[in-house]
Design a protein around this motif. Sequence first.
Motif, short mmCIF file in Angstrom:
data_model
loop_
_atom_site.label_atom_id
_atom_site.label_comp_id
_atom_site.label_asym_id
_atom_site.label_seq_id
_atom_site.Cartn_x
_atom_site.Cartn_y
_atom_site.Cartn_z
N CYS A 19 76.88 97.46 -0.48
CA CYS A 19 77.54 97.95 -1.59
C CYS A 19 76.72 97.50 -2.98
O CYS A 19 76.56 97.73 -3.96
N GLU A 57 83.10 102.90 -13.44
CA GLU A 57 84.55 103.21 -12.41
C GLU A 57 84.38 102.85 -10.51
O GLU A 57 84.35 102.07 -9.59
N ILE A 58 83.03 103.38 -10.20
CA ILE A 58 81.86 103.30 -9.54
C ILE A 58 81.68 101.90 -8.30
O ILE A 58 82.11 101.30 -8.21
N SER A 60 83.01 99.39 -9.74
CA SER A 60 83.75 97.99 -9.43
C SER A 60 84.36 98.01 -8.56
O SER A 60 84.75 97.23 -7.87
N TYR A 61 84.70 99.54 -8.29
CA TYR A 61 84.90 99.03 -6.72
C TYR A 61 84.29 98.81 -5.61
O TYR A 61 84.42 98.41 -4.96
N VAL A 64 84.13 94.80 -5.86
CA VAL A 64 85.53 94.33 -5.36
C VAL A 64 85.14 94.47 -3.73
O VAL A 64 85.41 93.90 -2.64
N GLY A 65 83.79 95.57 -3.34
CA GLY A 65 83.90 95.83 -2.11
C GLY A 65 83.29 95.32 -1.54
O GLY A 65 83.61 94.15 -0.11
N SER A 131 92.96 106.64 -8.98
CA SER A 131 92.18 105.44 -9.74
C SER A 131 92.71 106.47 -11.28
O SER A 131 92.87 107.83 -11.21
N ILE A 137 89.66 108.74 -7.59
CA ILE A 137 89.96 107.68 -6.06
C ILE A 137 90.55 108.36 -5.80
O ILE A 137 91.69 107.22 -6.80
N LEU A 139 93.30 105.65 -4.23
CA LEU A 139 93.08 103.62 -4.00
C LEU A 139 93.82 103.66 -2.60
O LEU A 139 92.70 101.94 -2.81
N PRO A 142 89.62 102.23 -1.51
CA PRO A 142 88.60 100.98 -2.14
C PRO A 142 89.74 99.52 -1.83
O PRO A 142 89.65 98.40 -1.20
N GLN A 143 90.85 99.61 -1.35
CA GLN A 143 91.82 98.88 -0.91
C GLN A 143 91.74 98.60 1.03
O GLN A 143 91.84 97.39 1.03
#
Length: 187
Positions: A19, A57-58, A60-61, A64-65, A131, A137, A139, A142-143
């Motif tokens: 990531c 946006e990508i 930020s995901y 988090v990953g 999103s 995307i 959700l 990423p969740q």
Amino acid sequence: MTFKFNALYRLGAWGAATCMVVICALVALQVTFRLVDALLVLIGLRRLGLGITGVSEIASYLLVGATFLGLAYTFVHHAHIRVTLLISRLPSVLRAWFEVFCLLVALTLSLLLGYGLVELVHESREFNDVSSGFLSIPLWIPQTVLTIGVGLLCLALAEALVNTLRIAIREPDRFREATANDDSDLP
């Protein structure tokens, strides 16, 4: 302390590293595109207008990953911040049982978080949540990564709890906190 599922935790760390590499590549590519456009304008040509839509946006995901996938690995390698000023002054027996209590609290909170994330993924899939940025995307993607990271942390905490409980019951005088310099979990 030896962790039997170390390969899984290492896999999570590789996912976190991947990531981070993808974030760096996306940002570098976006900067390169902007530099090319700036150079073209500087020499009197038209901009190409190259760019990657939704990079922030990508990224930020992916961040988090990277954070959540690395949780278990950092835990088993003693890289989480621990305040042991008070605990280190306790006798070994009390220290062992205090460690059991702390691991139990951490595991309980992590299980609650994991349960909430599983429910969130289920709801996101059920209602087709996407999103709200440039990219739509789903959700649940990423969740799911968050859920996997928390699941790995729960596994690591449970493994540490069982090992610490075993020491606290059988031989509490031998208990010592694991430190970053502890090589006992190396193959």
